[in-house]
Write a protein that holds these residues in place. Structure first.
Motif, short mmCIF file in Angstrom:
data_model
loop_
_atom_site.label_atom_id
_atom_site.label_comp_id
_atom_site.label_asym_id
_atom_site.label_seq_id
_atom_site.Cartn_x
_atom_site.Cartn_y
_atom_site.Cartn_z
N UNK A 53 -15.86 -26.43 -51.32
CA UNK A 53 -16.30 -25.96 -50.01
C UNK A 53 -15.19 -26.25 -49.00
N UNK A 54 -14.54 -25.19 -48.46
CA UNK A 54 -13.40 -25.41 -47.58
C UNK A 54 -13.72 -25.48 -46.09
N UNK A 55 -14.94 -25.07 -45.70
CA UNK A 55 -15.25 -24.98 -44.27
C UNK A 55 -16.63 -25.56 -44.00
N UNK A 103 -17.16 -11.18 -49.85
CA UNK A 103 -17.48 -10.55 -48.57
C UNK A 103 -17.23 -9.05 -48.63
N UNK A 104 -18.21 -8.24 -48.25
CA UNK A 104 -17.99 -6.78 -48.20
C UNK A 104 -17.01 -6.39 -47.10
N UNK A 112 -13.20 -11.82 -49.29
CA UNK A 112 -13.12 -13.27 -49.27
C UNK A 112 -14.35 -13.87 -49.92
N UNK A 113 -14.16 -14.93 -50.71
CA UNK A 113 -15.32 -15.60 -51.30
C UNK A 113 -15.99 -16.47 -50.25
N UNK A 120 -24.46 -6.31 -55.87
CA UNK A 120 -23.29 -6.42 -56.74
C UNK A 120 -22.24 -7.38 -56.22
N UNK A 121 -22.27 -7.70 -54.89
CA UNK A 121 -21.31 -8.62 -54.32
C UNK A 121 -21.74 -10.08 -54.46
#
Length: 228
Positions: A33-35, A82-83, A87-88, A193-194
């Motif tokens: 978890x970066x944020x 992210x659509x 970004x994950x 699907x995302x």
């Protein structure tokens, strides 16, 4: 010739690496978890376990669904692509297909009914080195599933939006740190699907942020803890 010999001599290790990579891309994964967008549920420095088979079996390294396996539920914490750019991200599902979702003064309104917020507490929250603001934490009841959300009244944030209906096959996601999260208020609803998988446990955790620079202090109380 040397390359062929090397491949032959190390074929067991190579097969292990390929199997490991396939496992991570198709079955289970772990993500740091970066944020702070999911505070206080998830903290910077947590590493979460993600079940990639919670919803769909996908062709590895793609969003192509081979077989649906389960239905995403309100309250699930999920990783996603992210659509709006790929970004994950990691967020919480708050709206299912067909749900009507709105927000007014940081109160989530689901199908015309404001959610209940209890056990409000105010505490200091560091949002940048040397910058501490008041944070309001409350227990949100999302269709019978309770979790803690955080509000940051001192920050500029999108606290209101008009009601939308979640399209078929898509989901509305929010971060638990409601006033500091890039979520469906900004990237739109998320196609099934995302969704990569459901995050269900914190595997390990360490406090690696400090005003004096890098530090690494294990948070043992968070190790192997279930995500609510």
């Amino acid at each position: 010739m040397d390359i062929r010999r090397s491949l032959r001599d190390n074929r067991g290790f190579i097969l292990f690496l390929l199997s490991f990579a396939l496992f991570r891309t198709a079955v289970a994964d772990w993500n740091p978890i970066p944020s702070g967008s999911m505070r206080p549920t998830l903290l910077e420095g947590d590493v979460v376990l993600v079940n990639r088979l919670a919803y769909d079996l996908k062709l590895p390294l793609t969003d192509v669904v081979l077989l649906p396996l389960g239905e995403p539920q309100r309250g699930d914490v999920v990783t996603l692509s992210s659509p709006a750019g790929g970004t994950r991200l990691i967020k919480r599902i708050v709206g299912l297909p067909g749900d009507r979702v709105a927000m007014r003064d940081d109160v989530l309104i689901l199908n015309g009914q404001p959610l209940a917020y209890t056990e409000r507490q105010t505490r200091g929250e560091s949002v940048a080195p040397g910058w501490v603001v008041d944070a309001v934490r409350a227990t949100e009841n999302l269709g019978g599933r309770e979790h803690t959300v955080q509000l940051l009244p001192a920050l500029r944030a999108r606290r209101d939006f008009a009601e939308i209906t979640v399209p078929a096959g898509q989901y509305f996601l929010l971060g638990d740190n409601r006033d500091n999260s890039e979520d469906s208020r900004f990237i739109g609803t998320v196609p099934r699907g995302k969704l990569i998988g459901r995050a269900h446990h914190v595997l390990v955790s360490a406090d690696w942020l400090g005003e004096d620079g890098w530090r690494m202090a294990p948070r043992l109380e968070r190790w192997v803890s279930a995500i609510r």
